[in-house]
Design a protein around this motif. Structure first.
Motif, mmCIF file in Angstrom:
data_model
loop_
_atom_site.group_PDB
_atom_site.id
_atom_site.type_symbol
_atom_site.label_atom_id
_atom_site.label_comp_id
_atom_site.label_asym_id
_atom_site.label_seq_id
_atom_site.Cartn_x
_atom_site.Cartn_y
_atom_site.Cartn_z
ATOM 1 N N LEU A 7 8.163 29.847 -7.008
ATOM 2 C CA LEU A 7 7.414 29.090 -6.002
ATOM 3 C C LEU A 7 6.949 29.996 -4.861
ATOM 4 C CD1 LEU A 7 9.615 25.873 -5.820
ATOM 5 C CD2 LEU A 7 7.398 26.142 -6.948
ATOM 6 N N LYS A 8 7.812 30.909 -4.439
ATOM 7 C CA LYS A 8 7.462 31.839 -3.366
ATOM 8 C C LYS A 8 6.316 32.748 -3.808
ATOM 9 C CE LYS A 8 9.315 35.543 -0.521
ATOM 10 N NZ LYS A 8 10.392 36.510 -0.385
ATOM 11 N N ASN A 9 6.426 33.320 -5.005
ATOM 12 C CA ASN A 9 5.364 34.189 -5.517
ATOM 13 C C ASN A 9 4.048 33.442 -5.651
ATOM 14 O OD1 ASN A 9 7.115 36.346 -5.660
ATOM 15 N ND2 ASN A 9 7.342 36.285 -7.874
ATOM 16 N N PHE A 10 4.102 32.229 -6.183
ATOM 17 C CA PHE A 10 2.886 31.431 -6.337
ATOM 18 C C PHE A 10 2.222 31.233 -4.981
ATOM 19 C CE2 PHE A 10 0.188 27.776 -6.686
ATOM 20 C CZ PHE A 10 -0.351 27.854 -7.961
ATOM 21 N N GLY A 11 3.001 30.816 -3.996
ATOM 22 C CA GLY A 11 2.459 30.563 -2.667
ATOM 23 C C GLY A 11 1.890 31.802 -2.015
ATOM 24 N N LEU A 12 2.625 32.904 -2.082
ATOM 25 C CA LEU A 12 2.149 34.154 -1.491
ATOM 26 C C LEU A 12 0.878 34.639 -2.179
ATOM 27 C CD1 LEU A 12 5.514 36.086 -0.987
ATOM 28 C CD2 LEU A 12 4.030 35.143 0.806
ATOM 29 N N ASN A 13 0.852 34.548 -3.492
ATOM 30 C CA ASN A 13 -0.341 34.967 -4.233
ATOM 31 C C ASN A 13 -1.530 34.078 -3.911
ATOM 32 O OD1 ASN A 13 0.686 37.231 -5.575
ATOM 33 N ND2 ASN A 13 1.545 35.992 -7.204
ATOM 34 N N SER A 40 -0.082 24.049 2.947
ATOM 35 C CA SER A 40 0.804 24.933 3.702
ATOM 36 C C SER A 40 2.172 25.062 3.035
ATOM 37 C CB SER A 40 0.971 24.404 5.130
ATOM 38 O OG SER A 40 1.885 25.190 5.840
ATOM 39 N N ASN A 41 2.725 23.937 2.586
ATOM 40 C CA ASN A 41 4.032 23.959 1.920
ATOM 41 C C ASN A 41 3.984 24.714 0.596
ATOM 42 O OD1 ASN A 41 5.463 22.617 3.915
ATOM 43 N ND2 ASN A 41 5.083 20.604 3.028
ATOM 44 N N VAL A 42 2.893 24.623 -0.115
ATOM 45 C CA VAL A 42 2.736 25.386 -1.356
ATOM 46 C C VAL A 42 2.687 26.876 -1.028
ATOM 47 C CG1 VAL A 42 1.157 25.929 -3.263
ATOM 48 C CG2 VAL A 42 1.691 23.544 -2.719
ATOM 49 N N GLU A 43 1.917 27.235 -0.016
ATOM 50 C CA GLU A 43 1.788 28.641 0.349
ATOM 51 C C GLU A 43 3.101 29.264 0.817
ATOM 52 O OE1 GLU A 43 -2.917 29.053 1.530
ATOM 53 O OE2 GLU A 43 -1.430 29.239 3.127
ATOM 54 N N LEU A 49 5.252 22.269 -6.995
ATOM 55 C CA LEU A 49 4.066 21.555 -7.419
ATOM 56 C C LEU A 49 4.031 21.321 -8.930
ATOM 57 C CD1 LEU A 49 1.087 24.056 -7.065
ATOM 58 C CD2 LEU A 49 3.444 24.714 -6.806
ATOM 59 N N SER A 50 3.260 20.327 -9.321
ATOM 60 C CA SER A 50 3.108 20.005 -10.742
ATOM 61 C C SER A 50 2.256 21.059 -11.428
ATOM 62 C CB SER A 50 2.448 18.638 -10.903
ATOM 63 O OG SER A 50 1.084 18.704 -10.526
ATOM 64 N N LEU A 51 2.323 21.094 -12.734
ATOM 65 C CA LEU A 51 1.509 22.038 -13.510
ATOM 66 C C LEU A 51 0.028 21.773 -13.276
ATOM 67 C CD1 LEU A 51 1.247 24.292 -15.561
ATOM 68 C CD2 LEU A 51 1.492 22.609 -17.365
ATOM 69 N N VAL A 52 -0.364 20.531 -13.209
ATOM 70 C CA VAL A 52 -1.771 20.183 -12.980
ATOM 71 C C VAL A 52 -2.236 20.729 -11.633
ATOM 72 C CG1 VAL A 52 -3.373 18.254 -12.591
ATOM 73 C CG2 VAL A 52 -1.709 18.147 -14.454
ATOM 74 N N ASN A 53 -1.423 20.547 -10.590
ATOM 75 C CA ASN A 53 -1.806 21.055 -9.276
ATOM 76 C C ASN A 53 -1.781 22.577 -9.243
ATOM 77 O OD1 ASN A 53 -2.293 18.512 -8.342
ATOM 78 N ND2 ASN A 53 -0.440 18.356 -7.134
ATOM 79 N N ALA A 54 -0.833 23.192 -9.940
ATOM 80 C CA ALA A 54 -0.787 24.655 -10.021
ATOM 81 C C ALA A 54 -2.082 25.182 -10.642
ATOM 82 C CB ALA A 54 0.425 25.112 -10.828
ATOM 83 N N LEU A 55 -2.550 24.509 -11.685
ATOM 84 C CA LEU A 55 -3.817 24.904 -12.314
ATOM 85 C C LEU A 55 -4.992 24.723 -11.360
ATOM 86 C CD1 LEU A 55 -3.242 23.465 -15.878
ATOM 87 C CD2 LEU A 55 -3.495 25.881 -15.283
ATOM 88 N N LYS A 56 -4.968 23.653 -10.556
ATOM 89 C CA LYS A 56 -6.041 23.437 -9.573
ATOM 90 C C LYS A 56 -6.053 24.559 -8.542
ATOM 91 C CE LYS A 56 -6.239 18.376 -9.756
ATOM 92 N NZ LYS A 56 -6.037 17.131 -8.986
#
Length: 72
Positions: A7-13, A40-43, A49-56
């Protein structure tokens, strides 16, 4: 790689690629149905987050899921 690290890597990236594309969080809100606090919370890796939102999120910055979870 544990869940928090993913989750941290996803948000930072996402934040890295978003700023590189000169997009603000407000731009992301306008492009999606996400709230600014959600973005902001994702970052910051605070939201699982869900897979669908991750893809978005990945598609907004033209990246793959693999690119979004790698270490920076």
């Amino acid at each position: 790689m544990d869940e928090q690290e993913i989750l941290k890597n996803f948000g930072l990236n996402f934040k890295h690629y978003r700023t590189k594309a000169k997009l603000t969080q407000d731009n992301i809100v306008e492009m999606t149905d996400f709230s600014k606090s959600y973005v902001s919370n994702v970052e910051t890796g605070k939201h699982n987050l869900s897979l669908v939102n991750a893809l978005k999120f990945a598609s907004i910055v033209n990246k793959t899921i693999e690119e979004m979870i790698k270490d920076i």
